[in-house]
Design an enzyme around this catalytic site. Structure first.
Site, PDB file in Angstrom:
ATOM      1  N   LYS A  83      13.234  32.569 -20.144  1.00 59.66           N
ATOM      2  CA  LYS A  83      14.421  32.635 -20.995  1.00 59.66           C
ATOM      3  C   LYS A  83      14.138  33.447 -22.248  1.00 59.66           C
ATOM      4  O   LYS A  83      12.993  33.535 -22.713  1.00 59.66           O
ATOM      5  CB  LYS A  83      14.884  31.233 -21.357  1.00 59.66           C
ATOM      6  CG  LYS A  83      13.843  30.365 -22.050  1.00 59.66           C
ATOM      7  CD  LYS A  83      14.342  28.943 -22.154  1.00 59.66           C
ATOM      8  CE  LYS A  83      13.241  28.009 -22.668  1.00 59.66           C
ATOM      9  NZ  LYS A  83      13.686  26.607 -22.671  1.00 59.66           N
ATOM     10  N   CYS A 118      14.117  21.064 -26.936  1.00 61.46           N
ATOM     11  CA  CYS A 118      15.498  21.546 -26.984  1.00 61.46           C
ATOM     12  C   CYS A 118      16.203  21.229 -28.300  1.00 61.46           C
ATOM     13  O   CYS A 118      17.091  21.971 -28.715  1.00 61.46           O
ATOM     14  CB  CYS A 118      16.298  20.967 -25.815  1.00 61.46           C
ATOM     15  SG  CYS A 118      15.765  21.586 -24.202  1.00 61.46           S
ATOM     16  N   ARG A 159      19.914  34.160 -23.389  1.00 60.74           N
ATOM     17  CA  ARG A 159      20.778  32.982 -23.500  1.00 60.74           C
ATOM     18  C   ARG A 159      21.862  33.233 -24.553  1.00 60.74           C
ATOM     19  O   ARG A 159      22.018  34.338 -25.051  1.00 60.74           O
ATOM     20  CB  ARG A 159      19.938  31.758 -23.846  1.00 60.74           C
ATOM     21  CG  ARG A 159      18.829  31.426 -22.824  1.00 60.74           C
ATOM     22  CD  ARG A 159      19.383  30.862 -21.537  1.00 60.74           C
ATOM     23  NE  ARG A 159      18.331  30.445 -20.595  1.00 60.74           N
ATOM     24  CZ  ARG A 159      17.754  29.243 -20.554  1.00 60.74           C
ATOM     25  NH1 ARG A 159      18.107  28.310 -21.434  1.00 60.74           N
ATOM     26  NH2 ARG A 159      16.837  28.963 -19.654  1.00 60.74           N
ATOM     27  N   CYS A 182      18.750  14.395 -17.751  1.00 65.69           N
ATOM     28  CA  CYS A 182      17.759  15.464 -17.721  1.00 65.69           C
ATOM     29  C   CYS A 182      16.579  15.079 -16.830  1.00 65.69           C
ATOM     30  O   CYS A 182      15.945  14.033 -17.035  1.00 65.69           O
ATOM     31  CB  CYS A 182      17.265  15.782 -19.127  1.00 65.69           C
ATOM     32  SG  CYS A 182      16.011  17.087 -19.152  1.00 65.69           S
ATOM     33  N   ARG A 215      27.092  24.749 -18.736  1.00 64.60           N
ATOM     34  CA  ARG A 215      26.923  25.138 -20.135  1.00 64.60           C
ATOM     35  C   ARG A 215      27.700  26.430 -20.386  1.00 64.60           C
ATOM     36  O   ARG A 215      27.638  27.360 -19.578  1.00 64.60           O
ATOM     37  CB  ARG A 215      25.442  25.348 -20.430  1.00 64.60           C
ATOM     38  CG  ARG A 215      25.107  25.710 -21.852  1.00 64.60           C
ATOM     39  CD  ARG A 215      23.612  25.943 -21.998  1.00 64.60           C
ATOM     40  NE  ARG A 215      22.841  24.725 -21.791  1.00 64.60           N
ATOM     41  CZ  ARG A 215      21.570  24.710 -21.405  1.00 64.60           C
ATOM     42  NH1 ARG A 215      20.934  25.840 -21.153  1.00 64.60           N
ATOM     43  NH2 ARG A 215      20.930  23.566 -21.256  1.00 64.60           N
ATOM     44  N   CYS A 244      11.143  15.086 -24.107  1.00 65.75           N
ATOM     45  CA  CYS A 244       9.997  15.762 -23.492  1.00 65.75           C
ATOM     46  C   CYS A 244       9.536  16.867 -24.428  1.00 65.75           C
ATOM     47  O   CYS A 244      10.196  17.147 -25.440  1.00 65.75           O
ATOM     48  CB  CYS A 244      10.379  16.325 -22.112  1.00 65.75           C
ATOM     49  SG  CYS A 244      11.221  17.924 -22.150  1.00 65.75           S
ATOM     50  N   CYS A 303      18.125  15.613 -28.145  1.00 61.77           N
ATOM     51  CA  CYS A 303      18.526  16.191 -26.862  1.00 61.77           C
ATOM     52  C   CYS A 303      19.131  15.087 -25.991  1.00 61.77           C
ATOM     53  O   CYS A 303      18.955  13.901 -26.265  1.00 61.77           O
ATOM     54  CB  CYS A 303      17.330  16.822 -26.170  1.00 61.77           C
ATOM     55  SG  CYS A 303      16.134  15.609 -25.555  1.00 61.77           S
ATOM     56  N   LYS A 328      15.892  34.327 -26.156  1.00 63.14           N
ATOM     57  CA  LYS A 328      16.874  33.785 -27.097  1.00 63.14           C
ATOM     58  C   LYS A 328      16.984  34.660 -28.340  1.00 63.14           C
ATOM     59  O   LYS A 328      15.959  35.064 -28.907  1.00 63.14           O
ATOM     60  CB  LYS A 328      16.490  32.355 -27.496  1.00 63.14           C
ATOM     61  CG  LYS A 328      16.465  31.396 -26.307  1.00 63.14           C
ATOM     62  CD  LYS A 328      16.077  29.992 -26.716  1.00 63.14           C
ATOM     63  CE  LYS A 328      16.159  29.032 -25.545  1.00 63.14           C
ATOM     64  NZ  LYS A 328      15.808  27.639 -25.923  1.00 63.14           N
TER      65      LYS A 328
END
Length: 634
Positions: free
Chosen positions: A228, A500, A144, A457, A75, A496, A451, A230
């Site tokens: 994470k 995302c 991120r 994934c 990424r 899930c 996603c 953001k």
């Protein structure tokens, strides 16, 4: 093991030990990269994320008793979605040489490459870095990719400031470890833009305990963040960045002369959750206050330090900053940030309502040049049949040397286009089957996101990217059937509950809850300014039409003028929707009248034999014979 300045923290999760032993993200990645294996160990996989890569396997290819089909996703770190032409062409080439021949625009304005083998990982990352790109910090427990509105309005100082500060905050919070260049470029420091002096100074300025003066990572320390983190920067009224879903969102505040004065600050947003764990939840960011432009870097450091030192390092499900703010309350959180900041934070300033914008189609930059927003379904840049988006973009970028901005809705904007280039660019796109007129894009597709989910994934419970095209078709057919032909709304789907594609802000959100089943969320706003709520836990996807038809019909009958589906669901409430659905009577299917005729036994026997010899049903053969006779008679 001392993890934070919070003396109450006595034990930590396993990952905290992995980070501490990594020698600032070096090991065991550096050692295992030299091994002739197809994959990394569990500890190395966790550190690899900080370098911008996830170890995955193709779940379609799993065979019991055989090694998994290991591959890696990479990424990019692309603040504000900026992709220079040199980097784009490099990514395009790498996707063919080492990847699965596609690229994917992420919902955080980066690119993902899929299908890279371990033996090619170093060459791929090195090529990205040498061509004006980076993957450092695109994943892992740290800041991120910093988001910003993608629109290149050259005569709008507020938009230019959003880009500028997205870059500067990304630089401020970039890991300082030498591990990245040591591992992937053998210690060679890539040529990059010179860091702004004020950013460099801010990173070293201690304030009230915001940095570790004696560590390789002055802001993060050896344990980095609990989870994470953001950030986004936007302008008043522009919600192309989903600002309420970020740990920190900044809104640039200009004076009447078009000069930057400071920033409104929001904090505590985040969408990841876990099914059947009520202590995990999606949350919108809260207004925190306002700071002058000269103080913004110290304020960001103060927020980072608060989460770094007081975020939960024991339970990773409870480690995002949204839980710290939820547990403490905004006032206590603000007070602790002010301790690190060294002074009070001013009150939040009034703002206009935020609206979602996607900037598709042709637009004026304001300086005589144009930009073109291209809708990319599910963000997947590929060639498939008559749809040759990957080839078209390669030709355009190569021929015209155009920069690109990726959007938070996984689309792309080409800009710096001279007006005499417009016709040639349109011709290339038309020749390769790419629709560029916003009105020509199915609205349900235009405002949807999904996603990747299966097969790459490892967290996916069910399908998402591969399922949503068929689902939007079914929803459109149902809307047409019910007389709602002109209606559309924001649909988002994830395989899930991690969220995302941000389904919890959608008008209609699908969240994978079991194979072939989805938790359904309703009531988000078209502008992504209100959280949706879970309506049903496990809807089998084959029951989609029977689930949606009653609420669509109620929407048709009871909506207010101009009201969207999400606003309607929020206004009338779930109890009213459930009651209407329970009492809804589905129209009975119209039966076709079938007429009967009688035949004598001999004629019926001959007809039966003829039908068998021709492999046709008797009724079909009889109808054909009668039709032929009537045509001959007439």
């Amino acid at each position: 093991m001392v993890v934070s300045q919070n003396p109450s923290v006595q034990k930590t999760s396993k990952l905290e030990g992995i980070k501490e032993r990594s020698n600032c993200l070096r090991e065991p990645v550096a050692s295992e990269l030299l091994e002739d294996t197809t994959h990394f160990s569990g500890d190395a996989v966790q550190i690899l994320k900080f370098h911008g890569s996830y170890q995955q396997d193709n779940r379609d290819n799993r065979v019991k008793g055989q090694e998994k089909d290991y591959q890696f996703m990479l990424r990019t770190r692309s603040p504000g979605g900026f992709i220079p032409p040199q980097l784009y062409l490099t990514l395009d080439q790498l996707s063919d040489e080492y990847g699965n021949h596609t690229m994917r625009v992420t919902t955080r304005q980066g690119f993902q490459l899929h299908g890279i083998l371990k033996k090619n990982l170093k060459a791929t990352i090195a090529a990205i870095v040498r061509n004006m790109g980076s993957t450092l910090g695109a994943c892992g427990d740290l800041n991120r990719n910093v988001m910003a509105p993608p629109a290149p309005f050259k005569t709008r100082p507020d938009y230019q400031c959003a880009w500028e500060y997205a870059d500067k905050i990304a630089d401020l919070l970039t890991p300082q470890t030498g591990a990245y260049y040591e591992i992937w470029l053998d210690g060679e420091k890539a040529i990059s833009a010179e860091e702004a002096p004020e950013v460099k100074a801010a990173r070293q300025r201690n304030g009230n305990g915001t940095i570790f003066a004696d560590k390789e990572e002055p802001i993060y320390g050896e344990h980095y963040m609990p989870r994470k983190f953001k950030c986004s920067v936007t302008v008043p009224g522009d919600n192309s960045v989903d600002l309420y879903t970020q740990d920190v969102s900044l809104v640039v505040m200009m004076n009447q002369q078009g000069e930057l004065e400071g920033f409104n600050v929001l904090a505590g947003g985040g969408l990841g959750r876990t099914h059947n764990k009520e202590e995990t939840f999606a949350r919108m960011a809260d207004p925190i206050g306002y700071v002058d432009k000269d103080d913004i870097f110290d304020l960001i450091k103060a927020i980072v330090a608060t989460q770094r030192d007081y975020g939960d390092r024991v339970n990773r499900r409870h480690a995002r900053m949204k839980y710290l703010i939820n547990d403490w309350g905004v006032d206590k959180f603000r007070a602790k940030v002010e301790d690190y900041f060294g002074k009070p934070i001013a009150p939040y300033k009034p703002l206009p309502a935020f609206k979602y914008k996607d900037y598709l189609g042709w637009n004026e930059q304001g300086d005589g040049k144009l930009f073109l927003g291209i809708s990319i379904e599910n963000g997947r840049v590929k060639d498939e049949g008559n749809f040759q988006l990957k080839t078209a973009l390669r030709e355009i970028v190569k021929q015209f040397d155009l920069p690109m901005r990726l959007t938070p809705n996984h689309n792309a904007i080409l800009y710096e286009i001279e007006k005499n280039q417009q016709q040639s660019i349109e011709q290339i796109l038309n020749q390769h089957g790419v629709q560029i007129t916003p009105e020509g894009i199915e609205p349900l597709v235009r405002y949807s996101m999904a996603c990747p989910a299966l097969p790459t994934c490892g967290l996916a419970i069910t399908e998402s990217e591969r399922a949503i095209p068929g689902i939007t078709e079914r929803i459109r057919a149902l809307l047409d059937k019910l007389g709602l032909k002109d209606d559309h709304f924001v649909i988002r789907m994830t395989g899930c509950p991690n969220g995302c594609a941000r389904p919890y802000m959608a008008e209609l959100g699908f969240v994978g809850s079991a194979p072939g089943k989805y938790q359904m969320w309703l009531g988000g706003s078209p502008d992504q300014t209100r959280l949706a709520r879970a309506y049903i836990e496990k809807l089998p996807i084959e029951e989609l039409e029977s689930f949606l038809e009653p609420m669509f019909m109620q929407f048709k009958q009871q909506r207010e003028p101009g009201e969207s589906f999400g606003d309607f669901c929020d206004r009338v409430g779930f109890d009213a929707i459930r009651e209407y659905s329970a009492n809804y009577e589905f129209p009975k299917p119209t039966k076709k009248t079938r007429h009967r005729i009688s035949l004598n036994d001999d004629l019926y026997s001959r007809l039966k034999d003829a039908a068998a010899s021709q492999g046709k049903p008797i009724s079909h053969l009889a109808a054909d014979a009668i039709e032929a006779f009537l045509n001959q008679s007439s």
